[in-house]
Design a protein around this motif. Structure first.
Motif, short mmCIF file in Angstrom:
data_model
loop_
_atom_site.label_atom_id
_atom_site.label_comp_id
_atom_site.label_asym_id
_atom_site.label_seq_id
_atom_site.Cartn_x
_atom_site.Cartn_y
_atom_site.Cartn_z
N ASN A 37 0.00 -41.26 16.73
CA ASN A 37 1.12 -41.14 17.66
C ASN A 37 0.72 -40.18 18.77
N ALA A 38 1.64 -39.84 19.64
CA ALA A 38 1.33 -38.97 20.78
C ALA A 38 0.83 -37.60 20.30
N SER A 39 1.42 -37.09 19.24
CA SER A 39 1.01 -35.79 18.69
C SER A 39 -0.44 -35.85 18.20
N PHE A 40 -0.75 -36.90 17.45
CA PHE A 40 -2.11 -37.06 16.94
C PHE A 40 -3.11 -37.16 18.09
N GLU A 41 -2.77 -37.93 19.10
CA GLU A 41 -3.67 -38.08 20.25
C GLU A 41 -3.87 -36.76 20.98
N ALA A 42 -2.80 -35.98 21.12
CA ALA A 42 -2.91 -34.68 21.78
C ALA A 42 -3.81 -33.73 20.98
N PHE A 43 -3.61 -33.70 19.66
CA PHE A 43 -4.46 -32.86 18.82
C PHE A 43 -5.91 -33.32 18.86
N SER A 44 -6.12 -34.62 18.90
CA SER A 44 -7.49 -35.16 18.95
C SER A 44 -8.20 -34.71 20.22
N GLU A 45 -7.50 -34.82 21.33
CA GLU A 45 -8.08 -34.41 22.61
C GLU A 45 -8.32 -32.90 22.64
N PHE A 46 -7.38 -32.15 22.07
CA PHE A 46 -7.53 -30.69 22.00
C PHE A 46 -8.76 -30.32 21.18
N TYR A 47 -8.97 -31.01 20.06
CA TYR A 47 -10.15 -30.75 19.24
C TYR A 47 -11.43 -30.97 20.05
N LEU A 48 -11.51 -32.09 20.73
CA LEU A 48 -12.72 -32.39 21.52
C LEU A 48 -12.92 -31.35 22.62
N ASP A 49 -11.83 -30.92 23.25
CA ASP A 49 -11.92 -29.89 24.30
C ASP A 49 -12.40 -28.56 23.74
N THR A 50 -11.85 -28.16 22.60
CA THR A 50 -12.26 -26.87 22.03
C THR A 50 -13.71 -26.93 21.54
N TYR A 51 -14.12 -28.08 21.06
CA TYR A 51 -15.51 -28.23 20.62
C TYR A 51 -16.45 -28.11 21.83
N GLN A 52 -16.06 -28.72 22.93
CA GLN A 52 -16.86 -28.63 24.16
C GLN A 52 -16.96 -27.18 24.63
N GLN A 53 -15.86 -26.46 24.57
CA GLN A 53 -15.86 -25.04 24.93
C GLN A 53 -16.80 -24.25 24.03
N LEU A 54 -16.81 -24.59 22.76
CA LEU A 54 -17.69 -23.91 21.80
C LEU A 54 -19.15 -24.07 22.20
N MET A 55 -19.52 -25.26 22.59
CA MET A 55 -20.93 -25.52 22.96
C MET A 55 -21.33 -24.74 24.21
#
Length: 142
Positions: free
Chosen positions: A83-101
């Motif tokens: 749902n929209a919540s899942f998609e938002a969390f998914s995108e947030f995960y990818l963004d935070t992972y990118q920041q980590l790198m």
């Protein structure tokens, strides 16, 4: 008469043995089947576990695997969870992972924990079972 009872007992044992084998095969089928998302999240867990070791050694994670982008399309165990919540969390995960790198040495631990906490936040909304295991990926800042 004695032979009849022996015959019946033998048939009963064979019958029970076959049912037990059938049940074991059926249980094994349940264990083997997992959703694409479950498999993907196991990969994510493994890489984040490796990242924890790298970060504790003062090294940056090297890449965001392309497979992680399947988070937007992998089949879920329960398709209604996408749902929209899942998609938002998914995108947030990818963004935070990118920041980590792209983190400096000073912010590796906090950015790693931010990435792990993004997983925990998502799991609090639908599938809470893995949270204790995910929490083991956090790096203590004490």
């Amino acid at each position: 008469m004695k032979n009849f009872f022996i015959f019946c007992a033998l048939m009963l044992m064979i019958s029970c043995s076959e049912k037990k084998q059938e049940n074991q095969n059926h249980q094994n089928e349940k264990i083997v089947k997992q959703s694409e998302m479950a498999a993907l999240m196991l990969e994510m867990y493994s890489l984040n576990f490796e990242n924890k070791s790298l970060i504790l050694a003062g090294k940056n994670p090297q890449k965001l695997p392309k497979e992680f982008y399947k988070i937007h399309s992998a089949k879920l165990t329960d398709s209604t969870d996408r749902n929209a919540s899942f998609e938002a969390f998914s995108e947030f995960y990818l963004d935070t992972y990118q920041q980590l790198m792209n983190s400096s040495k000073d912010s590796l631990i906090s950015n790693h924990n931010k990435t792990v906490n993004s997983c925990i936040a998502c799991h609090k909304t639908t599938c809470i079972g893995p949270i204790p295991r995910i929490k083991k990926l956090l790096i203590s800042t004490n």
